[in-house]
Write a protein that holds these residues in place. Structure first.
Motif, PDB file in Angstrom:
ATOM      1  N   LEU A  12      41.867  36.682  44.173  1.00  0.00           N
ATOM      2  CA  LEU A  12      42.686  37.499  43.284  1.00  0.00           C
ATOM      3  C   LEU A  12      42.089  37.541  41.888  1.00  0.00           C
ATOM      4  O   LEU A  12      41.946  38.614  41.291  1.00  0.00           O
ATOM      5  CB  LEU A  12      44.110  36.943  43.238  1.00  0.00           C
ATOM      6  N   PHE A  13      41.737  36.410  41.352  1.00  0.00           N
ATOM      7  CA  PHE A  13      41.227  36.390  39.986  1.00  0.00           C
ATOM      8  C   PHE A  13      39.802  36.916  39.913  1.00  0.00           C
ATOM      9  O   PHE A  13      39.396  37.455  38.882  1.00  0.00           O
ATOM     10  CB  PHE A  13      41.354  34.986  39.397  1.00  0.00           C
ATOM     11  N   THR A  15      38.800  39.440  41.769  1.00  0.00           N
ATOM     12  CA  THR A  15      39.030  40.888  41.804  1.00  0.00           C
ATOM     13  C   THR A  15      39.535  41.384  40.460  1.00  0.00           C
ATOM     14  O   THR A  15      39.179  42.468  40.002  1.00  0.00           O
ATOM     15  CB  THR A  15      40.043  41.242  42.907  1.00  0.00           C
ATOM     16  N   ALA A  16      40.362  40.584  39.803  1.00  0.00           N
ATOM     17  CA  ALA A  16      40.917  40.982  38.509  1.00  0.00           C
ATOM     18  C   ALA A  16      39.833  41.174  37.463  1.00  0.00           C
ATOM     19  O   ALA A  16      40.022  41.909  36.499  1.00  0.00           O
ATOM     20  CB  ALA A  16      41.918  39.933  38.029  1.00  0.00           C
ATOM     21  N   SER A  25      43.274  48.917  41.105  1.00  0.00           N
ATOM     22  CA  SER A  25      43.236  47.456  41.091  1.00  0.00           C
ATOM     23  C   SER A  25      44.464  46.883  41.786  1.00  0.00           C
ATOM     24  O   SER A  25      44.372  45.876  42.495  1.00  0.00           O
ATOM     25  CB  SER A  25      43.144  46.936  39.657  1.00  0.00           C
ATOM     26  N   GLY A  26      45.633  47.529  41.622  1.00  0.00           N
ATOM     27  CA  GLY A  26      46.833  47.072  42.299  1.00  0.00           C
ATOM     28  C   GLY A  26      46.695  47.134  43.811  1.00  0.00           C
ATOM     29  O   GLY A  26      47.169  46.246  44.526  1.00  0.00           O
ATOM     30  N   TYR A  29      44.686  44.118  44.802  1.00  0.00           N
ATOM     31  CA  TYR A  29      45.494  42.903  44.763  1.00  0.00           C
ATOM     32  C   TYR A  29      46.431  42.834  45.974  1.00  0.00           C
ATOM     33  O   TYR A  29      46.609  41.773  46.575  1.00  0.00           O
ATOM     34  CB  TYR A  29      46.343  42.861  43.485  1.00  0.00           C
ATOM     35  N   LEU A 180      50.413  37.199  41.838  1.00  0.00           N
ATOM     36  CA  LEU A 180      50.341  38.641  42.057  1.00  0.00           C
ATOM     37  C   LEU A 180      51.114  39.398  40.983  1.00  0.00           C
ATOM     38  O   LEU A 180      50.642  40.414  40.456  1.00  0.00           O
ATOM     39  CB  LEU A 180      50.898  38.983  43.440  1.00  0.00           C
ATOM     40  N   ASP A 182      51.692  38.525  37.964  1.00  0.00           N
ATOM     41  CA  ASP A 182      50.957  38.494  36.703  1.00  0.00           C
ATOM     42  C   ASP A 182      49.934  39.620  36.639  1.00  0.00           C
ATOM     43  O   ASP A 182      49.741  40.243  35.588  1.00  0.00           O
ATOM     44  CB  ASP A 182      50.264  37.133  36.560  1.00  0.00           C
ATOM     45  N   LYS A 183      49.265  39.889  37.758  1.00  0.00           N
ATOM     46  CA  LYS A 183      48.239  40.921  37.783  1.00  0.00           C
ATOM     47  C   LYS A 183      48.801  42.327  37.955  1.00  0.00           C
ATOM     48  O   LYS A 183      48.208  43.308  37.496  1.00  0.00           O
ATOM     49  CB  LYS A 183      47.230  40.631  38.907  1.00  0.00           C
ATOM     50  N   MET A 184      49.957  42.440  38.614  1.00  0.00           N
ATOM     51  CA  MET A 184      50.490  43.766  38.934  1.00  0.00           C
ATOM     52  C   MET A 184      51.654  44.187  38.047  1.00  0.00           C
ATOM     53  O   MET A 184      52.261  45.232  38.283  1.00  0.00           O
ATOM     54  CB  MET A 184      50.916  43.822  40.402  1.00  0.00           C
ATOM     55  N   GLY A 257      48.523  50.021  32.679  1.00  0.00           N
ATOM     56  CA  GLY A 257      47.250  49.563  33.198  1.00  0.00           C
ATOM     57  C   GLY A 257      46.258  50.672  33.484  1.00  0.00           C
ATOM     58  O   GLY A 257      45.323  50.482  34.266  1.00  0.00           O
TER      59      GLY A 257
END
Length: 259
Positions: A12-13, A15-16, A25-26, A29, A180, A182-184, A257
């Motif tokens: 995940l990180f 890919t981020a 990007s979503g 994830y 997830l 946090d990233k999305m 984003g």
């Protein structure tokens, strides 16, 4: 930490760091998240952001789901207002920012006692594989000026033991969910507010130029277009982003984003 969770967090990180914008990007994830769920034996997970308006749950669309698209459209249009998981958000507050609870057919008595109108939606979900599971919902920061309560939610469920596995692994499922989230979060915010990432490639270019501080004539020169053409794209951007000004459009581009 299980090896499956460690692999998910590592990927995940990684890919981020790729620099992709939402929603691409979503999507990346989400694929990693579902790959992790497959590895730990969880068949289904619906997740996304939602609001409570006048005591009713309201979701525009799911940020992630494996349910058939026609059913998801039916759920959003006809069933979400009485959905058990959405309405349980009413129990949250400053002293209880998140809550977990069982969902599915084995728990219909609890569901009926909470809200009889939720039974239909639960039975329909079970027909599509959400037979038994556990839900996690929590409070999410509201957008500036919003008069509605805003939340995130995850439902881990399935058939053939997925519900029991979700309860057994719930601690690590929470870790994966918050990573997830946090990233999305930008995509969750966009979903709640009804933005569908429907900008054209040219509109994204214009928005990016605005974010650089360029004026209309400068954008036209940069993109080799006429000023009237730029004005056309600027009007489209304001409409799609529901922005009253170009500055608000740029701000939403960052918040969702895109930029």
């Amino acid at each position: 930490m299980s090896p499956q969770l460690a692999d998910f967090l590592t990927d995940l990180f990684a890919t981020a760091a790729s620099g992709q914008a939402m929603p691409e990007s979503g999507d990346s994830y989400s694929r990693l998240f579902y790959r992790y769920l497959d590895a730990v034996g969880i068949e289904h997970c619906n997740f996304g952001g939602f609001e409570l308006a006048s005591g009713l749950g309201q979701v525009n669309e799911f940020s992630g789901s494996r349910l058939p698209e026609p059913f998801l459209e039916e759920f959003v249009a006809e069933l979400s207002a009485d959905d058990y998981a959405l309405l349980k958000a009413k129990e949250l507050g400053p002293d209880k920012p998140a809550i977990a609870f069982n969902v599915g057919l084995p728990w219909l008595d609890e569901l009926r006692a909470f809200n009889p109108g939720s039974e239909k939606g639960q039975i329909e979900c079970a027909r599509h594989g959400i037979e038994d599971g556990v839900a996690l919902i929590g409070q999410s920061p509201m957008a500036p000026g919003s008069d509605r309560e805003r939340f995130y939610g995850f439902v881990f469920a399935g058939t053939d033991g997925s519900g029991q596995r979700a309860r057994e692994k719930f601690h690590e499922l929470q870790v994966a969910s918050f990573a997830l989230l946090d990233k999305m979060r930008p995509q969750f915010e966009a979903t709640i507010e009804g933005f569908g990432y429907n900008l054209t490639a040219r509109e994204r270019e214009v928005l990016g130029a605005l974010a650089m501080g360029l004026q209309r004539s400068q954008i036209a020169h940069r993109l080799n277009l006429s000023v009237p053409s730029i004005d056309f794209h600027l009007k489209a951007l304001r409409g799609k982003l529901q922005a009253q000004t170009l500055a608000e459009a740029v701000a939403k581009g960052y918040r969702y984003g895109i930029l």
